[in-house]
Each structure stands twice: as C-alpha cells, then as structure tokens.
Scaffold this active site. Structure first.
Site, mmCIF file in Angstrom:
data_model
loop_
_atom_site.group_PDB
_atom_site.id
_atom_site.type_symbol
_atom_site.label_atom_id
_atom_site.label_comp_id
_atom_site.label_asym_id
_atom_site.label_seq_id
_atom_site.Cartn_x
_atom_site.Cartn_y
_atom_site.Cartn_z
ATOM 1 N N CYS A 75 5.465 -1.568 6.094
ATOM 2 C CA CYS A 75 4.298 -1.035 5.386
ATOM 3 C C CYS A 75 4.560 0.435 5.074
ATOM 4 O O CYS A 75 4.804 1.226 6.001
ATOM 5 C CB CYS A 75 3.085 -1.183 6.307
ATOM 6 S SG CYS A 75 1.576 -0.439 5.706
ATOM 7 N N CYS A 184 4.603 0.041 -2.158
ATOM 8 C CA CYS A 184 3.747 -0.697 -1.221
ATOM 9 C C CYS A 184 4.376 -2.066 -1.064
ATOM 10 O O CYS A 184 4.758 -2.693 -2.069
ATOM 11 C CB CYS A 184 2.332 -0.813 -1.789
ATOM 12 S SG CYS A 184 1.265 -1.959 -0.898
HETATM 13 N N1 DGL Z 1 1.509 -3.021 2.432
HETATM 14 C C1 DGL Z 1 1.126 -1.712 2.712
HETATM 15 C C2 DGL Z 1 2.076 -0.678 2.174
HETATM 16 O O1 DGL Z 1 3.260 -0.951 2.055
HETATM 17 C C3 DGL Z 1 -0.255 -1.224 2.621
HETATM 18 C C4 DGL Z 1 -1.331 -1.909 1.940
HETATM 19 C C5 DGL Z 1 -2.658 -1.412 2.447
HETATM 20 O O2 DGL Z 1 -3.064 -1.930 3.465
HETATM 21 O O3 DGL Z 1 -3.257 -0.511 1.845
HETATM 22 O O4 DGL Z 1 1.701 0.422 1.889
#
Ligand code: DGL
Length: 260
Positions: A75, A184
């Site tokens: 993430c 993301c």
């Molecule tokens: N998948 C996450 C990222 O790479 C975050 C998404 C979220 O929860 O805002 O930033």
C-alpha cells in the site's frame, strides 16, 4: 532460529495490494504467503497520518502472530506515511511500495509525467521528498478521489468509474504526459479502462515488479528464501465482504473473512 520456511506477509487497506501479491507470487512461487486486506478501514488515503500508522501496526501484528518472516507493505499510503515507524518498532524486514516517479521522470521525453495516487500519499513527506528531486519535470499530481471506494465496492467497470477516470486523466493528456504513474496499489486493476482513455504514446507504470524484485533480493541477502520443495500455501484474509477479494484473486485461491 531459521524462519526461511515461514510465509511472506503482505497487507493493504483492501484488495488493491493483491496487484503486488501477484508479482511477488510470480517471482517467488515457492514461498507461502499471507495476504491481509483491511477493507473494513479502507480507504486509508483520507485518514490522518497517525491513524494510518496505527492501522499499519495492527496489520503488522496480525501477520507477525502468524509467523511471517518479512512484511510487504502493499500500500503506497501506508508506506509513505508509516514505513519509518514500522521499521523502528518491529524486528522484521519491511518492503515498502512507493509511486514509481523516478523511472518516469528519468525516461520522459515530453517532460511531463502524470501521477494518480491517494491524498495520503501525495501529501506525505516521503513522496514530496522524491518529487523535489525532479524539479525540471512537470509532475501533474491528481488525487484519485472515489476510485478505491468503487474498486472495494466491486464496481471496477462501472459508468461512475469511467466518468472519474476521464475527469482525472483528460487534464494530464492536455498537459502532454508520456508517463502515467499509478501511485496506489488498487489502480493497476484500472489499467484496461485507462488504456482506452489514454493515447498510445502514454506508458502506464506501477511498482509491482520492482517490489517483487526487492522482496527477493532482501530474502536472499538475509538467507530467508524458502528452498524446501513443499506444498505452497497462499492465504487471503479480509475483514469485509470476502466475495470482492475472491473475485479479484480468482478461483485458484480462497478468500476468507476474519474479524480483526
Ligand atoms: N491501496 C492503497 C495505496 O496503495 C490505498 C488505498 C486507500 O486505502 O486509500 O495507496
């Protein structure tokens, strides 16, 4: 103690980090893995830094209780806001994921690069430090408001998604970008829709492959690669609706609901 046979742990605010898991599994097929989707608390991207740190600690403890030998923070939002604190507080190697600004800024020919990421990532100190190293390049930053919510809601190919993507990508096209950085881990699942909006001259890049390579390198350097021929277990947990996670990992694997 030899922990080389223990699993690799990965966490994300939701199902998006499976895009990273896929690359890790492709490169390291002999490794057991545990993937944790904290979908109940998604999106992380709108939360204050301290909350992102607290949730990242909770996810890490969950994975360490299950014996993980290394943690992949799948993430960008958690990495850019919490990796320093994670490394300072847990005695296990962490692999983080950051938007691939560097390769885009180095290779751009139009001198314009687009980045789509969460508010939490774009406002983080770590991200801004990276961008400040490329002052000669026009970096067009766009928060992907609403995209994670739609993906978590299983609405990948919806009209709402199409409208949002056009709204976010059209200004980048007008600015003549030749690279779009997906900052993301949820967004690689949107690449097919993005491809239809973007001109062919725009290359889409994400950080999945480099993260997998770095995971292998760190495991190798610490003598933690699993060299045992064994039945490989890939476990997927979510604290929300398991169907959404299931739909994204396919029928070869099983998504389990767990309260945490
Ligand atoms: N998948 C996450 C990222 O790479 C975050 C998404 C979220 O929860 O805002 O930033």
């Amino acid at each position: 103690m030899d922990t080389s046979k223990n699993p690799i742990g990965l966490f994300d605010s939701g199902i998006g980090g499976t895009s990273i898991w896929k690359e890790v599994h492709r490169l390291l097929p002999n490794e057991d893995t545990i993937y944790l989707a904290d979908s109940k608390n998604a999106p992380y991207g709108l939360r204050p830094k301290q909350e992102i740190i607290d949730l990242s600690f909770k996810n890490t403890k969950f994975l360490l209780e299950r014996g993980c030998k290394i943690i992949v923070v799948a993430c960008n939002t958690a990495t850019t806001n919490a990796i320093k604190e994670l490394r300072a507080n847990f005695n296990v190697p962490f692999i983080g994921i950051e938007p691939a600004i560097k390769p885009a800024a180095i290779h751009t020919k139009t001198n314009a690069v687009g980045i789509l990421a969460t508010k939490g990532t774009l406002s983080s100190e770590l991200f801004n430090q990276t961008v400040s190293g490329f002052t000669g390049v026009n970096v067009i930053e766009q928060v992907g408001h609403g995209l994670v919510e739609l993906i978590e809601g299983g609405k990948l190919e919806s009209t709402e998604m199409q409208i949002l993507l056009e709204e976010y990508l059209n200004p980048m096209i007008e600015a003549n970008i030749d690279y779009l950085v997906l900052g993301c881990s949820h967004y690689p699942y949107l690449a097919p829709q993005m491809r239809k909006i973007l001109p062919e001259s725009v290359t889409i890049i994400d950080s999945g492959k480099p993260v997998a390579k770095q995971t292998k390198k760190v495991l190798q350097s610490m003598d933690l690669l699993n060299t045992d021929l064994h039945e490989v277990y890939n476990t997927f947990y979510t604290n929300a609706d398991a169907h959404v996670l299931q739909s994204i990992i396919g029928t070869k694997f099983t998504a389990e609901h767990i309260d945490f």
